[in-house]
Scaffold this motif. Structure first.
Motif, PDB file in Angstrom:
ATOM      1  N   LEU A 211       8.709 -24.381   1.731  1.00  0.00           N
ATOM      2  CA  LEU A 211       8.027 -23.888   0.624  1.00  0.00           C
ATOM      3  C   LEU A 211       6.704 -24.394   0.263  1.00  0.00           C
ATOM      4  O   LEU A 211       5.731 -23.572  -0.600  1.00  0.00           O
ATOM      5  CB  LEU A 211       8.938 -24.177  -0.644  1.00  0.00           C
ATOM      6  CG  LEU A 211      10.608 -23.693  -0.472  1.00  0.00           C
ATOM      7  CD1 LEU A 211      11.249 -24.126  -1.517  1.00  0.00           C
ATOM      8  CD2 LEU A 211      10.644 -22.151  -0.330  1.00  0.00           C
TER       9      LEU A 211
ATOM     10  N   ARG B 248      10.672 -22.759  -7.680  1.00  0.00           N
ATOM     11  CA  ARG B 248      12.035 -23.478  -7.226  1.00  0.00           C
ATOM     12  C   ARG B 248      12.889 -23.989  -8.410  1.00  0.00           C
ATOM     13  O   ARG B 248      13.683 -24.372  -7.886  1.00  0.00           O
ATOM     14  CB  ARG B 248      11.465 -24.712  -6.585  1.00  0.00           C
ATOM     15  CG  ARG B 248      10.395 -24.488  -5.435  1.00  0.00           C
ATOM     16  CD  ARG B 248      10.090 -25.677  -4.533  1.00  0.00           C
ATOM     17  NE  ARG B 248      11.370 -26.243  -4.151  1.00  0.00           N
ATOM     18  CZ  ARG B 248      11.167 -27.551  -3.329  1.00  0.00           C
ATOM     19  NH1 ARG B 248       9.968 -28.050  -2.967  1.00  0.00           N
ATOM     20  NH2 ARG B 248      12.242 -28.027  -2.749  1.00  0.00           N
TER      21      ARG B 248
ATOM     22  N   ALA C  81      13.309 -24.999   9.626  1.00  0.00           N
ATOM     23  CA  ALA C  81      13.914 -23.970   8.659  1.00  0.00           C
ATOM     24  C   ALA C  81      13.537 -22.798   8.812  1.00  0.00           C
ATOM     25  O   ALA C  81      14.409 -21.960   8.480  1.00  0.00           O
ATOM     26  CB  ALA C  81      12.832 -24.452   7.340  1.00  0.00           C
TER      27      ALA C  81
ATOM     28  N   LEU D  18      18.085 -20.488   1.572  1.00  0.00           N
ATOM     29  CA  LEU D  18      17.065 -21.798   0.975  1.00  0.00           C
ATOM     30  C   LEU D  18      18.317 -22.816   0.521  1.00  0.00           C
ATOM     31  O   LEU D  18      17.798 -23.991   0.585  1.00  0.00           O
ATOM     32  CB  LEU D  18      16.316 -21.303   0.034  1.00  0.00           C
ATOM     33  CG  LEU D  18      15.190 -20.514   0.506  1.00  0.00           C
ATOM     34  CD1 LEU D  18      14.390 -20.129  -0.632  1.00  0.00           C
ATOM     35  CD2 LEU D  18      14.042 -21.540   1.364  1.00  0.00           C
TER      36      LEU D  18
ATOM     37  N   ILE E  68      16.472 -20.079   8.447  1.00  0.00           N
ATOM     38  CA  ILE E  68      16.064 -18.557   7.456  1.00  0.00           C
ATOM     39  C   ILE E  68      16.347 -17.229   8.349  1.00  0.00           C
ATOM     40  O   ILE E  68      16.782 -16.368   7.915  1.00  0.00           O
ATOM     41  CB  ILE E  68      14.692 -18.597   6.690  1.00  0.00           C
ATOM     42  CG1 ILE E  68      14.779 -19.973   5.844  1.00  0.00           C
ATOM     43  CG2 ILE E  68      14.547 -17.352   6.100  1.00  0.00           C
ATOM     44  CD1 ILE E  68      15.446 -19.911   4.743  1.00  0.00           C
TER      45      ILE E  68
ATOM     46  N   HIS F 274      17.133 -31.701  -7.533  1.00  0.00           N
ATOM     47  CA  HIS F 274      17.767 -30.932  -6.579  1.00  0.00           C
ATOM     48  C   HIS F 274      19.390 -30.067  -6.774  1.00  0.00           C
ATOM     49  O   HIS F 274      19.006 -28.692  -6.375  1.00  0.00           O
ATOM     50  CB  HIS F 274      18.109 -31.961  -5.426  1.00  0.00           C
ATOM     51  CG  HIS F 274      18.977 -31.281  -4.182  1.00  0.00           C
ATOM     52  ND1 HIS F 274      18.128 -30.513  -3.262  1.00  0.00           N
ATOM     53  CD2 HIS F 274      20.092 -31.338  -4.040  1.00  0.00           C
ATOM     54  CE1 HIS F 274      19.057 -30.187  -2.278  1.00  0.00           C
ATOM     55  NE2 HIS F 274      20.213 -30.722  -2.630  1.00  0.00           N
TER      56      HIS F 274
ATOM     57  N   ASP G  43      13.563 -30.005   4.964  1.00  0.00           N
ATOM     58  CA  ASP G  43      12.986 -28.964   5.614  1.00  0.00           C
ATOM     59  C   ASP G  43      12.514 -27.756   4.423  1.00  0.00           C
ATOM     60  O   ASP G  43      11.325 -27.141   4.605  1.00  0.00           O
ATOM     61  CB  ASP G  43      14.276 -28.478   6.631  1.00  0.00           C
ATOM     62  CG  ASP G  43      14.558 -29.096   7.777  1.00  0.00           C
ATOM     63  OD1 ASP G  43      13.734 -30.123   7.683  1.00  0.00           O
ATOM     64  OD2 ASP G  43      15.645 -28.809   8.337  1.00  0.00           O
ATOM     65  N   ARG G  44      13.388 -27.786   3.286  1.00  0.00           N
ATOM     66  CA  ARG G  44      13.106 -26.808   2.378  1.00  0.00           C
ATOM     67  C   ARG G  44      11.545 -27.083   1.759  1.00  0.00           C
ATOM     68  O   ARG G  44      10.950 -26.065   1.554  1.00  0.00           O
ATOM     69  CB  ARG G  44      14.213 -26.898   1.260  1.00  0.00           C
ATOM     70  CG  ARG G  44      13.889 -25.807   0.257  1.00  0.00           C
ATOM     71  CD  ARG G  44      15.078 -25.535  -0.804  1.00  0.00           C
ATOM     72  NE  ARG G  44      15.528 -26.734  -1.348  1.00  0.00           N
ATOM     73  CZ  ARG G  44      16.823 -27.461  -1.019  1.00  0.00           C
ATOM     74  NH1 ARG G  44      17.456 -26.650  -0.357  1.00  0.00           N
ATOM     75  NH2 ARG G  44      17.133 -28.747  -1.453  1.00  0.00           N
ATOM     76  N   ASP G  45      11.364 -28.478   1.507  1.00  0.00           N
ATOM     77  CA  ASP G  45      10.051 -28.775   0.866  1.00  0.00           C
ATOM     78  C   ASP G  45       8.913 -28.337   1.762  1.00  0.00           C
ATOM     79  O   ASP G  45       7.831 -27.738   1.318  1.00  0.00           O
ATOM     80  CB  ASP G  45      10.004 -30.312   0.735  1.00  0.00           C
ATOM     81  CG  ASP G  45      10.927 -30.619  -0.555  1.00  0.00           C
ATOM     82  OD1 ASP G  45      11.209 -29.935  -1.334  1.00  0.00           O
ATOM     83  OD2 ASP G  45      10.924 -32.015  -0.433  1.00  0.00           O
TER      84      ASP G  45
ATOM     85  N   TYR H 250      19.086 -21.206  -6.694  1.00  0.00           N
ATOM     86  CA  TYR H 250      18.990 -20.168  -5.261  1.00  0.00           C
ATOM     87  C   TYR H 250      20.433 -19.660  -5.098  1.00  0.00           C
ATOM     88  O   TYR H 250      20.464 -18.422  -4.965  1.00  0.00           O
ATOM     89  CB  TYR H 250      18.883 -21.372  -4.088  1.00  0.00           C
ATOM     90  CG  TYR H 250      17.230 -21.833  -4.077  1.00  0.00           C
ATOM     91  CD1 TYR H 250      16.457 -20.878  -4.401  1.00  0.00           C
ATOM     92  CD2 TYR H 250      17.142 -22.954  -3.531  1.00  0.00           C
ATOM     93  CE1 TYR H 250      15.014 -21.459  -4.026  1.00  0.00           C
ATOM     94  CE2 TYR H 250      15.940 -23.503  -3.542  1.00  0.00           C
ATOM     95  CZ  TYR H 250      14.870 -22.383  -3.796  1.00  0.00           C
ATOM     96  OH  TYR H 250      13.570 -22.943  -3.635  1.00  0.00           O
TER      97      TYR H 250
ATOM     98  N   LEU I  48      19.562 -25.204   3.286  1.00  0.00           N
ATOM     99  CA  LEU I  48      18.363 -26.036   4.098  1.00  0.00           C
ATOM    100  C   LEU I  48      18.534 -27.591   3.519  1.00  0.00           C
ATOM    101  O   LEU I  48      18.623 -27.697   2.391  1.00  0.00           O
ATOM    102  CB  LEU I  48      17.065 -25.420   3.859  1.00  0.00           C
ATOM    103  CG  LEU I  48      16.568 -24.092   4.607  1.00  0.00           C
ATOM    104  CD1 LEU I  48      15.460 -23.872   4.293  1.00  0.00           C
ATOM    105  CD2 LEU I  48      16.667 -24.393   6.014  1.00  0.00           C
TER     106      LEU I  48
END
Length: 191
Positions: free
Chosen positions: A144, A42, A174, A132, A178, A89, A139-141, A96, A135
């Motif tokens: 992943l 990440r 999410a 990613l 994607i 963040h 939602d990303r957390d 990304y 997002l």
């Protein structure tokens, strides 16, 4: 033949570490590599190193508040790591976006099949990274934690302090975004 001994449950290690702080090292040894790997996926490596180390510092400081009825500390540790990552963040989004801009032509393999596979992987990685980055953080957390940390919806919920139903909703949202981003990119590529 000596009897096979089971690994101590994480909760037992944490409880023991309240009296003998050095026992917490067993939890560190058990989970540092997976936590670091999650952070490194990440964030850039120097930040991932810091996040992994800080995760265990925070966990050690908060071990007295750990719910000992939960035998597995992984969700708790991933939750701490996710919260620490959220402080970075902007760095995560930059990573990304940089991956999304990666030129597939940068590969220098010798064998034609490996080159083709590498190019396909790079192209997909770039689209995935771009998706990613778009997002929402919550939602990303969830995505992943489930995809990279291999937590269940229930474990991800515990990690993030939200109900499992919320996790499932975020995960569905999410995954839909994607898939749409990857599907759109594939459709554009084929034209």
């Amino acid at each position: 033949m000596a009897p096979v001994t089971e690994q101590a449950e994480d909760a037992a290690i944490i409880e023991r570490s309240l009296r003998q702080p050095e026992c917490f090292a067993e939890l560190f040894d058990r989970y540092y590599a997976p936590i670091h790997g999650y952070a490194e996926r990440r964030l850039p490596r120097p930040l991932a190193d810091d996040i992994a180390a800080e995760t265990f510092l925070v966990a050690f400081d908060r071990r007295g508040t750990y719910d000992l009825s939960r035998p597995d500390a992984r969700p708790w540790l991933y939750g701490i790591a996710s919260n620490l990552i959220s402080r970075h963040h902007r760095a995560e989004i930059r990573q990304y976006r940089a991956l999304a801009r990666t030129d597939a032509g940068e590969t220098s393999e010798d064998h034609a099949d490996r080159v083709a596979d590498s190019l396909d992987a790079l192209a997909t990685r770039g689209r995935l990274a771009a998706a990613l980055a778009e997002l929402p953080a919550a939602d990303r957390d969830v995505l992943l934690l489930v995809a990279w940390a291999e937590l269940t919806s229930e474990e991800a919920g515990k990690a993030l302090g939200v109900p499992a139903g919320t996790v499932r909703s975020r995960l569905h949202r999410a995954r839909t975004k994607i898939r749409a981003a990857l599907g759109t990119a594939l459709t554009r590529k084929d034209r």
